[in-house]
Design a protein around this motif. Sequence first.
Motif, mmCIF file in Angstrom:
data_model
loop_
_atom_site.group_PDB
_atom_site.id
_atom_site.type_symbol
_atom_site.label_atom_id
_atom_site.label_comp_id
_atom_site.label_asym_id
_atom_site.label_seq_id
_atom_site.Cartn_x
_atom_site.Cartn_y
_atom_site.Cartn_z
ATOM 1 N N ASN A 61 78.428 3.238 33.347
ATOM 2 C CA ASN A 61 78.332 1.827 32.982
ATOM 3 C C ASN A 61 79.320 1.413 31.903
ATOM 4 O O ASN A 61 79.752 0.265 31.853
ATOM 5 C CB ASN A 61 76.906 1.500 32.529
ATOM 6 N N ALA A 62 79.679 2.340 31.027
ATOM 7 C CA ALA A 62 80.686 2.003 30.017
ATOM 8 C C ALA A 62 82.030 1.736 30.680
ATOM 9 O O ALA A 62 82.781 0.848 30.259
ATOM 10 C CB ALA A 62 80.811 3.130 28.993
ATOM 11 N N SER A 63 82.333 2.496 31.719
ATOM 12 C CA SER A 63 83.600 2.302 32.437
ATOM 13 C C SER A 63 83.611 0.961 33.169
ATOM 14 O O SER A 63 84.539 0.150 33.004
ATOM 15 C CB SER A 63 83.818 3.450 33.431
ATOM 16 N N THR A 64 82.585 0.703 33.959
ATOM 17 C CA THR A 64 82.558 -0.542 34.730
ATOM 18 C C THR A 64 82.389 -1.748 33.809
ATOM 19 O O THR A 64 82.874 -2.834 34.109
ATOM 20 C CB THR A 64 81.433 -0.518 35.781
ATOM 21 N N GLY A 65 81.699 -1.564 32.678
ATOM 22 C CA GLY A 65 81.543 -2.652 31.726
ATOM 23 C C GLY A 65 82.842 -3.067 31.073
ATOM 24 O O GLY A 65 82.946 -4.168 30.519
ATOM 25 N N LEU A 66 83.845 -2.194 31.160
ATOM 26 C CA LEU A 66 85.186 -2.519 30.667
ATOM 27 C C LEU A 66 86.121 -2.924 31.809
ATOM 28 O O LEU A 66 87.331 -3.056 31.614
ATOM 29 C CB LEU A 66 85.779 -1.319 29.918
ATOM 30 N N GLY A 67 85.548 -3.085 33.002
ATOM 31 C CA GLY A 67 86.351 -3.518 34.144
ATOM 32 C C GLY A 67 87.114 -2.399 34.822
ATOM 33 O O GLY A 67 88.024 -2.659 35.614
ATOM 34 N N ILE A 68 86.746 -1.146 34.555
ATOM 35 C CA ILE A 68 87.425 0.006 35.162
ATOM 36 C C ILE A 68 86.647 0.405 36.413
ATOM 37 O O ILE A 68 85.497 0.841 36.337
ATOM 38 C CB ILE A 68 87.507 1.180 34.173
ATOM 39 N N GLN A 69 87.258 0.251 37.555
ATOM 40 C CA GLN A 69 86.590 0.515 38.822
ATOM 41 C C GLN A 69 86.607 2.005 39.159
ATOM 42 O O GLN A 69 87.564 2.718 38.886
ATOM 43 C CB GLN A 69 87.262 -0.274 39.948
ATOM 44 N N ARG A 70 85.509 2.465 39.752
ATOM 45 C CA ARG A 70 85.450 3.852 40.197
ATOM 46 C C ARG A 70 86.347 4.040 41.409
ATOM 47 O O ARG A 70 86.349 3.237 42.341
ATOM 48 C CB ARG A 70 84.020 4.230 40.572
ATOM 49 N N ARG A 71 87.084 5.134 41.385
ATOM 50 C CA ARG A 71 87.939 5.473 42.522
ATOM 51 C C ARG A 71 87.550 6.852 43.027
ATOM 52 O O ARG A 71 87.175 7.728 42.246
ATOM 53 C CB ARG A 71 89.411 5.444 42.113
#
Length: 282
Positions: A61-71
Motif C-alpha cells: 500500500n505504501a507503493s501504490t499510495g505513492l502512485g507506483i504501480q505493481r509490475r
Amino acid sequence: MRQPVSDSPVGLPPRPGQPRILAVANQKGGVGKTTTAINLGTALAAVNESVLIIDLDPQGNASTGLGIQRRTHQKSTYHVLMGEAELGDVVVESGIPRLHCAPSTMDLLGAELELASIDRKTYRLADAITALCKRALPNRTYSYILVDCPPSLNLLTINALSAADAILVPLQCEFFALEGLSQLIKTVDRVKTSLNPRLTIQGVVLTMFDRRNNLSEQVAEDVRSVLGDKVYQTVIPRNVRISEAPSHGKPVLLYDNACVGSQAYIRLASEIIRRERDLRAA
C-alpha cells in the motif's frame, strides 16, 4: 486503571553522515501506519529532506499510495531481502521531489519461510541499507529512511527493527490502544536486547483522532499519562481527504494540501525534525 508500560531510553544521537532510519510499525492493522509513512515522507521531502520509503508490507500500500504501480517482473524489496538485487537497484522515483520508494510485491508473502534458512536472516535489510549508503549513487543519499512494516510481528518486521535507529508508532484512538502498545514496547525491548542495541522509540503518533468523540480524548489522555513526551503533540484527525487520497495514488499532501489531515502531517514532520535536532545536540 491500566498499569503503565515501561518506556525506552531517549536514544542515541544520529550517526554522522548516515540516514536516520525510522521503522513505522504497529503489530495491529488499520491504525494508519502506511498512511503515516507516505504522508510523513512527503512532508519531510517538502522541507528539503531527502527521503526513502522502504515498503516491507506484502500488500504494497505504501507503493501504490505513492502512485507506483505493481509490475509482474518488477524488482522489489523481496529481491533485496533474498540477496537477488541491491537496494539501490530497486529504488524508484515517486514523482515527488526528494522522495524515493523501494516498492513491495506479493512475493514478500513467502519471504518469511525463505528467510528462515538464510544466514543473517534478521539483518538482511540492515545489510542492504549499509550497502546502499556505501555505494553513494547520484540522488541516492538520504537524510531519512522510513520503513513501512507489515501489521504483524514476523521476520519482515524484525528485519525493519534490526535496521532501524528508532521506531515510530501510529496508534489509533480506540479502546484497546494501550494493550497493543504494551505488546509493541515489549517487542522493542526484546529486539534492543538481542538484535539492535540502538533501537528506541522515537515517538507515538495518535491517529484517527475525533474531537467529537469522548473516547478519543480519553485514549489520548491515557497514552500521554503512560508515555509522557514520547507521544507527539501533533495528532492526526479523522479526515475524509486522507481516506480518499490513496485511491488517486497520491499522498494527501498532494491530493489536498489545505485539508486538516495534510496540515497535521506537516506539523508532525516539523515535530520529528525538532526531536532529531535535539538528539544531535545532546
